[in-house]
Design a protein around this motif. Structure first.
Motif, PDB file in Angstrom:
ATOM      1  N   THR A  95       7.359  -2.335   5.710  1.00  0.00           N
ATOM      2  CA  THR A  95       6.967  -1.039   5.463  1.00  0.00           C
ATOM      3  C   THR A  95       5.432  -0.754   5.837  1.00  0.00           C
ATOM      4  O   THR A  95       5.061   0.149   6.763  1.00  0.00           O
ATOM      5  CB  THR A  95       7.307  -0.355   4.177  1.00  0.00           C
ATOM      6  OG1 THR A  95       8.535  -0.410   4.070  1.00  0.00           O
ATOM      7  CG2 THR A  95       6.990   0.908   4.322  1.00  0.00           C
ATOM      8  N   ASP A  96       4.423  -1.734   5.311  1.00  0.00           N
ATOM      9  CA  ASP A  96       3.113  -1.447   5.578  1.00  0.00           C
ATOM     10  C   ASP A  96       3.018  -1.989   7.219  1.00  0.00           C
ATOM     11  O   ASP A  96       2.245  -1.361   7.682  1.00  0.00           O
ATOM     12  CB  ASP A  96       2.388  -2.365   4.770  1.00  0.00           C
ATOM     13  CG  ASP A  96       1.888  -1.740   3.430  1.00  0.00           C
ATOM     14  OD1 ASP A  96       2.350  -0.421   3.203  1.00  0.00           O
ATOM     15  OD2 ASP A  96       1.445  -2.541   2.404  1.00  0.00           O
ATOM     16  N   LEU A  97       3.617  -3.151   7.414  1.00  0.00           N
ATOM     17  CA  LEU A  97       3.150  -3.463   8.974  1.00  0.00           C
ATOM     18  C   LEU A  97       3.672  -2.377   9.829  1.00  0.00           C
ATOM     19  O   LEU A  97       2.941  -2.035  11.133  1.00  0.00           O
ATOM     20  CB  LEU A  97       3.956  -5.033   9.158  1.00  0.00           C
ATOM     21  CG  LEU A  97       3.343  -6.060   8.266  1.00  0.00           C
ATOM     22  CD1 LEU A  97       4.252  -7.165   8.572  1.00  0.00           C
ATOM     23  CD2 LEU A  97       1.917  -6.405   8.744  1.00  0.00           C
ATOM     24  N   ALA A  98       4.771  -1.886   9.587  1.00  0.00           N
ATOM     25  CA  ALA A  98       5.067  -0.811  10.644  1.00  0.00           C
ATOM     26  C   ALA A  98       4.593   0.502  10.587  1.00  0.00           C
ATOM     27  O   ALA A  98       3.977   0.976  11.583  1.00  0.00           O
ATOM     28  CB  ALA A  98       6.825  -0.374  10.492  1.00  0.00           C
TER      29      ALA A  98
ATOM     30  N   ILE B 172      -7.437   2.315   1.601  1.00  0.00           N
ATOM     31  CA  ILE B 172      -7.973   3.457   0.833  1.00  0.00           C
ATOM     32  C   ILE B 172      -6.557   4.540   0.796  1.00  0.00           C
ATOM     33  O   ILE B 172      -5.437   4.194   1.517  1.00  0.00           O
ATOM     34  CB  ILE B 172      -8.984   4.317   1.532  1.00  0.00           C
ATOM     35  CG1 ILE B 172      -8.600   4.659   3.148  1.00  0.00           C
ATOM     36  CG2 ILE B 172     -10.343   3.446   1.634  1.00  0.00           C
ATOM     37  CD1 ILE B 172      -9.618   5.492   3.692  1.00  0.00           C
ATOM     38  N   ASP B 173      -6.538   5.277  -0.176  1.00  0.00           N
ATOM     39  CA  ASP B 173      -5.672   6.287  -0.017  1.00  0.00           C
ATOM     40  C   ASP B 173      -4.330   5.814  -0.288  1.00  0.00           C
ATOM     41  O   ASP B 173      -3.348   6.082   0.495  1.00  0.00           O
ATOM     42  CB  ASP B 173      -5.558   7.292   1.006  1.00  0.00           C
ATOM     43  CG  ASP B 173      -6.865   8.145   0.841  1.00  0.00           C
ATOM     44  OD1 ASP B 173      -7.656   8.257   0.024  1.00  0.00           O
ATOM     45  OD2 ASP B 173      -6.937   8.767   1.989  1.00  0.00           O
ATOM     46  N   PRO B 174      -3.959   4.952  -1.182  1.00  0.00           N
ATOM     47  CA  PRO B 174      -2.551   4.210  -1.537  1.00  0.00           C
ATOM     48  C   PRO B 174      -1.590   5.097  -2.061  1.00  0.00           C
ATOM     49  O   PRO B 174      -1.849   6.117  -2.843  1.00  0.00           O
ATOM     50  CB  PRO B 174      -2.939   3.021  -2.324  1.00  0.00           C
ATOM     51  CG  PRO B 174      -4.097   3.456  -3.178  1.00  0.00           C
ATOM     52  CD  PRO B 174      -4.938   4.241  -2.356  1.00  0.00           C
ATOM     53  N   ALA B 175      -0.328   4.664  -1.750  1.00  0.00           N
ATOM     54  CA  ALA B 175       0.775   5.261  -2.535  1.00  0.00           C
ATOM     55  C   ALA B 175       1.567   3.911  -3.164  1.00  0.00           C
ATOM     56  O   ALA B 175       2.537   3.725  -2.793  1.00  0.00           O
ATOM     57  CB  ALA B 175       1.662   6.007  -1.646  1.00  0.00           C
ATOM     58  N   ALA B 176       0.619   3.198  -3.680  1.00  0.00           N
ATOM     59  CA  ALA B 176       1.124   1.693  -4.129  1.00  0.00           C
ATOM     60  C   ALA B 176       2.290   1.550  -4.848  1.00  0.00           C
ATOM     61  O   ALA B 176       2.526   2.409  -5.804  1.00  0.00           O
ATOM     62  CB  ALA B 176       0.050   0.900  -4.636  1.00  0.00           C
ATOM     63  N   HIS B 177       3.150   0.520  -4.531  1.00  0.00           N
ATOM     64  CA  HIS B 177       4.345   0.379  -5.132  1.00  0.00           C
ATOM     65  C   HIS B 177       4.945  -0.866  -4.815  1.00  0.00           C
ATOM     66  O   HIS B 177       4.451  -1.612  -3.833  1.00  0.00           O
ATOM     67  CB  HIS B 177       5.381   1.405  -5.099  1.00  0.00           C
ATOM     68  CG  HIS B 177       5.761   1.646  -3.821  1.00  0.00           C
ATOM     69  ND1 HIS B 177       5.058   2.374  -2.772  1.00  0.00           N
ATOM     70  CD2 HIS B 177       6.941   0.961  -3.171  1.00  0.00           C
ATOM     71  CE1 HIS B 177       5.780   2.257  -1.466  1.00  0.00           C
ATOM     72  NE2 HIS B 177       6.972   1.453  -1.751  1.00  0.00           N
ATOM     73  N   GLY B 178       5.933  -1.335  -5.603  1.00  0.00           N
ATOM     74  CA  GLY B 178       6.761  -2.628  -5.257  1.00  0.00           C
ATOM     75  C   GLY B 178       7.668  -2.099  -4.075  1.00  0.00           C
ATOM     76  O   GLY B 178       8.402  -1.208  -4.257  1.00  0.00           O
TER      77      GLY B 178
ATOM     78  N   HIS C 235       0.733  -1.101  -0.164  1.00  0.00           N
ATOM     79  CA  HIS C 235      -0.129  -0.115   0.010  1.00  0.00           C
ATOM     80  C   HIS C 235       0.679   1.216  -0.038  1.00  0.00           C
ATOM     81  O   HIS C 235       0.682   2.158  -0.727  1.00  0.00           O
ATOM     82  CB  HIS C 235      -1.054  -0.046   1.212  1.00  0.00           C
ATOM     83  CG  HIS C 235      -1.632   1.151   1.238  1.00  0.00           C
ATOM     84  ND1 HIS C 235      -1.345   2.320   1.972  1.00  0.00           N
ATOM     85  CD2 HIS C 235      -3.075   1.222   0.970  1.00  0.00           C
ATOM     86  CE1 HIS C 235      -2.202   3.319   1.876  1.00  0.00           C
ATOM     87  NE2 HIS C 235      -3.378   2.798   1.473  1.00  0.00           N
ATOM     88  N   GLY C 236       2.034   1.134   0.744  1.00  0.00           N
ATOM     89  CA  GLY C 236       2.929   2.282   0.962  1.00  0.00           C
ATOM     90  C   GLY C 236       2.511   3.520   1.747  1.00  0.00           C
ATOM     91  O   GLY C 236       3.444   4.265   1.820  1.00  0.00           O
ATOM     92  N   ASP C 237       1.258   3.727   2.028  1.00  0.00           N
ATOM     93  CA  ASP C 237       1.113   4.636   3.124  1.00  0.00           C
ATOM     94  C   ASP C 237       0.050   4.251   4.305  1.00  0.00           C
ATOM     95  O   ASP C 237      -1.119   4.834   4.319  1.00  0.00           O
ATOM     96  CB  ASP C 237       0.232   5.831   2.250  1.00  0.00           C
ATOM     97  CG  ASP C 237       0.232   6.999   3.168  1.00  0.00           C
ATOM     98  OD1 ASP C 237       0.734   7.272   4.229  1.00  0.00           O
ATOM     99  OD2 ASP C 237      -0.415   8.123   2.487  1.00  0.00           O
ATOM    100  N   LEU C 238       0.240   3.193   4.685  1.00  0.00           N
ATOM    101  CA  LEU C 238      -0.603   2.414   5.362  1.00  0.00           C
ATOM    102  C   LEU C 238      -0.667   2.858   6.887  1.00  0.00           C
ATOM    103  O   LEU C 238      -0.851   1.829   7.943  1.00  0.00           O
ATOM    104  CB  LEU C 238      -0.490   0.938   5.276  1.00  0.00           C
ATOM    105  CG  LEU C 238      -1.945  -0.029   5.417  1.00  0.00           C
ATOM    106  CD1 LEU C 238      -2.826   0.349   5.036  1.00  0.00           C
ATOM    107  CD2 LEU C 238      -1.404  -1.281   5.307  1.00  0.00           C
ATOM    108  N   TRP C 239      -0.912   3.990   7.096  1.00  0.00           N
ATOM    109  CA  TRP C 239      -1.053   4.512   8.640  1.00  0.00           C
ATOM    110  C   TRP C 239      -2.457   4.196   8.889  1.00  0.00           C
ATOM    111  O   TRP C 239      -3.225   3.790   8.228  1.00  0.00           O
ATOM    112  CB  TRP C 239      -0.385   5.877   8.877  1.00  0.00           C
ATOM    113  CG  TRP C 239      -1.492   6.911   8.346  1.00  0.00           C
ATOM    114  CD1 TRP C 239      -1.857   7.237   6.882  1.00  0.00           C
ATOM    115  CD2 TRP C 239      -2.495   7.469   8.906  1.00  0.00           C
ATOM    116  NE1 TRP C 239      -2.702   8.188   6.660  1.00  0.00           N
ATOM    117  CE2 TRP C 239      -3.361   8.487   7.740  1.00  0.00           C
ATOM    118  CE3 TRP C 239      -2.958   8.004  10.243  1.00  0.00           C
ATOM    119  CZ2 TRP C 239      -4.176   9.560   8.315  1.00  0.00           C
ATOM    120  CZ3 TRP C 239      -3.908   8.651  10.567  1.00  0.00           C
ATOM    121  CH2 TRP C 239      -4.641   9.520   9.308  1.00  0.00           C
TER     122      TRP C 239
END
Length: 300
Positions: A227-230, A216-222, A197-201
């Motif tokens: 990073t998502d879990l943190a 919702i509201d992703p900054a999706a990327h490889g 997702h890249g912005d998964l707060w």
């Protein structure tokens, strides 16, 4: 305008809005866009938001591509993209509900499926080399990795520079983060790129009335799945987070990609990404969390 007409003619939605033929109700939609609940003639609701000025015309195109890419993994559900125009994004309306332990465990399991659908490279939102995180640019140029140097150069350093330039970080905080970046390959955790997702707060998890959690509201990327879990542990953490982590760990192991035993030690490193985004966007109010995350990694 009803849903069948909208699906056939999505480009007409702005005209109907301009002539006030659709009921609009303001709703919360994040810090950079005006958001509305739209009610069509057949009673169907949509979530819509307008492109914030002065973002590029590709802003909503990239967000829509990210939602579709995440949804194609068959893991965590995302709202259907109904209209994606330069100045308007309209999505399926998700009726909000309350978080539960069962929903959190399911979210964790489904997030593992999304992540392990993989990505062709680090960066690499398919078809888009120039992405966004919030109102900031995000370099999604595909990179083979390894993960550590890519994360330092493409995700942390740009926001570190912005945060220093805008005065959000003092010399001591800058130096601490720079030392972490110099040591990044010592921290381990390298693995193939995941579909993240890249912005998964926690604010980008929508708990639905259907008993599921939606992204919702992703900054999706490889990127790196840690990073998502943190990010889910930032700002007080997502509700029922230990159930989420348990569900994730069980499904990831079942899929043959268990979490690294040391993943929790790298949480502050991964959190530096969104924390530096916050200092770049919002200033010195987030200086202390940046320094605390850097210091935690320097103690290892």
């Amino acid at each position: 305008m009803d849903m069948s007409y909208l699906r056939a003619h999505p480009q007409h939605l702005p005209t109907f809005l301009t002539h006030q033929r659709i009921r609009q109700t303001p709703v919360g939609g994040g810090s950079i866009s005006d958001a509305f609940r739209l009610t069509l003639d057949d009673g169907t609701s949509l979530f819509a938001k307008g492109r914030p000025d002065p973002m590029p015309e590709t802003f909503f195109e990239v967000e829509a591509a990210g939602l579709r890419w995440l949804g194609a993994a068959g893991g965590v559900p995302v709202p259907e993209v109904l209209v994606a125009l330069p100045d308007l994004l309209a999505l399926e309306w998700i009726e909000p509900g309350a978080p539960t332990a069962d929903a959190a465990r399911r979210l964790g399991a489904e997030l593992a499926v999304t992540h392990l659908a993989g990505a062709p490279a680090f960066g690499a939102l398919p078809g888009h080399a120039d992405g966004f995180i919030g109102a900031l640019p995000q370099d999604d140029t595909p990179s083979p990795g390894p993960w550590g140097p890519w994360f330092a150069d493409r995700r942390l350093r740009p926001h570190l520079r912005r945060s220093v330039d805008n005065g959000a970080l003092d010399a001591a905080a800058h130096a601490a983060v720079a030392r972490v970046l110099d040591r990044i390959e010592e921290y381990g955790g390298d693995e193939p790129p995941s579909r993240i997702h890249g912005d998964l707060w926690p604010g980008n998890v929508l708990w639905g009335a259907d008993g599921r959690a939606w992204l919702i509201d992703p900054a999706a990327h490889g990127g790196h799945r840690e990073t998502d879990l943190a990010a889910l542990l930032l700002f007080g953490g997502v509700p029922e987070r230990e159930h989420l982590i348990s569900g994730y760990a069980e499904r990831a192991a079942a899929l043959g990609r268990p979490l690294d035993a040391a993943w929790r030690t790298r949480v502050p490193l991964h959190q530096l990404h969104l924390l530096l985004v916050h200092t770049a966007l919002f200033g010195a109010a987030y200086r202390a969390p940046v320094r605390a995350a850097a210091d935690a990694m320097l103690r290892l």
